[in-house]
Design a protein around this motif. Structure first.
Motif, PDB file in Angstrom:
ATOM      1  N   SER A 193      36.355  49.373  11.789  1.00  0.00           N
ATOM      2  CA  SER A 193      36.622  48.680  12.887  1.00  0.00           C
ATOM      3  C   SER A 193      37.655  49.219  13.942  1.00  0.00           C
ATOM      4  CB  SER A 193      37.028  47.330  12.180  1.00  0.00           C
ATOM      5  OG  SER A 193      38.249  47.660  11.322  1.00  0.00           O
ATOM      6  N   PHE A 239      36.908  49.617  17.782  1.00  0.00           N
ATOM      7  CA  PHE A 239      37.953  49.194  18.985  1.00  0.00           C
ATOM      8  C   PHE A 239      38.418  50.223  19.774  1.00  0.00           C
ATOM      9  CE2 PHE A 239      42.102  47.608  20.601  1.00  0.00           C
ATOM     10  CZ  PHE A 239      41.725  46.348  20.699  1.00  0.00           C
ATOM     11  N   TYR A 262      37.693  50.490  23.876  1.00  0.00           N
ATOM     12  CA  TYR A 262      39.003  50.606  24.786  1.00  0.00           C
ATOM     13  C   TYR A 262      38.596  51.621  25.711  1.00  0.00           C
ATOM     14  CZ  TYR A 262      43.743  52.164  25.969  1.00  0.00           C
ATOM     15  OH  TYR A 262      44.701  52.589  26.874  1.00  0.00           O
ATOM     16  N   CYS A 302      38.634  44.454   8.440  1.00  0.00           N
ATOM     17  CA  CYS A 302      38.309  44.533   9.702  1.00  0.00           C
ATOM     18  C   CYS A 302      39.832  44.008  10.632  1.00  0.00           C
ATOM     19  CB  CYS A 302      37.366  43.374  10.349  1.00  0.00           C
ATOM     20  SG  CYS A 302      35.621  43.899   9.613  1.00  0.00           S
ATOM     21  N   CYS A 303      40.510  43.376  10.038  1.00  0.00           N
ATOM     22  CA  CYS A 303      41.753  42.748  10.440  1.00  0.00           C
ATOM     23  C   CYS A 303      42.757  44.000  10.561  1.00  0.00           C
ATOM     24  CB  CYS A 303      42.499  41.665   9.562  1.00  0.00           C
ATOM     25  SG  CYS A 303      43.930  41.125  10.211  1.00  0.00           S
ATOM     26  N   ILE A 305      41.707  46.234  13.578  1.00  0.00           N
ATOM     27  CA  ILE A 305      41.661  45.652  14.822  1.00  0.00           C
ATOM     28  C   ILE A 305      43.342  45.792  15.124  1.00  0.00           C
ATOM     29  CG2 ILE A 305      41.673  43.646  16.238  1.00  0.00           C
ATOM     30  CD1 ILE A 305      39.245  43.136  14.840  1.00  0.00           C
ATOM     31  N   VAL A 316      45.396  47.906  18.060  1.00  0.00           N
ATOM     32  CA  VAL A 316      46.229  47.272  19.075  1.00  0.00           C
ATOM     33  C   VAL A 316      47.716  47.688  19.075  1.00  0.00           C
ATOM     34  CG1 VAL A 316      47.369  44.836  19.619  1.00  0.00           C
ATOM     35  CG2 VAL A 316      45.122  44.999  19.215  1.00  0.00           C
TER      36      VAL A 316
END
Length: 124
Positions: free
Chosen positions: A20, A24, A28, A76-77, A80, A84
């Protein structure tokens, strides 16, 4: 490899975490107009503490969800939130912050992904 051979850890959390995160970072790169650059992607994946965090810190028994679906959501959390923090944050490393933040979400993830007991409220 030793942790996997002795079945101390499961592959769900590390692979979903790294996967993940990579997805991401790819979105990006494409979203900012830089285009796909494999060196940029690999520098984010293999640079810093992502591998250490994915294989050793995120698979801790106490903080990892027990349910298989919860482990996928947790991975996944982590991916991500790490992306970020790394791409948009001022700190050089977001792995530790992401693990701490997602550890706070583990009870909620467990509550949402709790499997239905056999014979209780299943589909008819």
């Amino acid at each position: 490899m030793i942790l996997l051979a002795f079945k101390i850890i499961d592959l769900k959390v590390p692979l979903t975490y790294i996967g993940s995160f990579a997805v991401f970072v790819i979105f990006y790169m494409l979203g900012t107009g830089k285009g796909f650059d494999v060196n940029y992607l690999f520098s984010h994946i293999f640079g810093g503490g992502l591998m250490l965090g994915a294989w050793f810190m995120a698979t801790d028994y106490v903080t990892t969800p027990i349910t298989p679906k919860g482990q996928l959501v947790y991975g996944c959390c982590l991916g991500i939130v790490t992306a970020v923090f790394r791409l948009f944050g001022g700190s050089a490393e977001g792995v530790s912050y992401a693990i701490i933040f997602c550890n706070l979400l583990v009870p909620l993830i467990e509550k949402v992904t709790k499997p239905v007991a056999f014979g209780k409220g299943g589909k008819k």
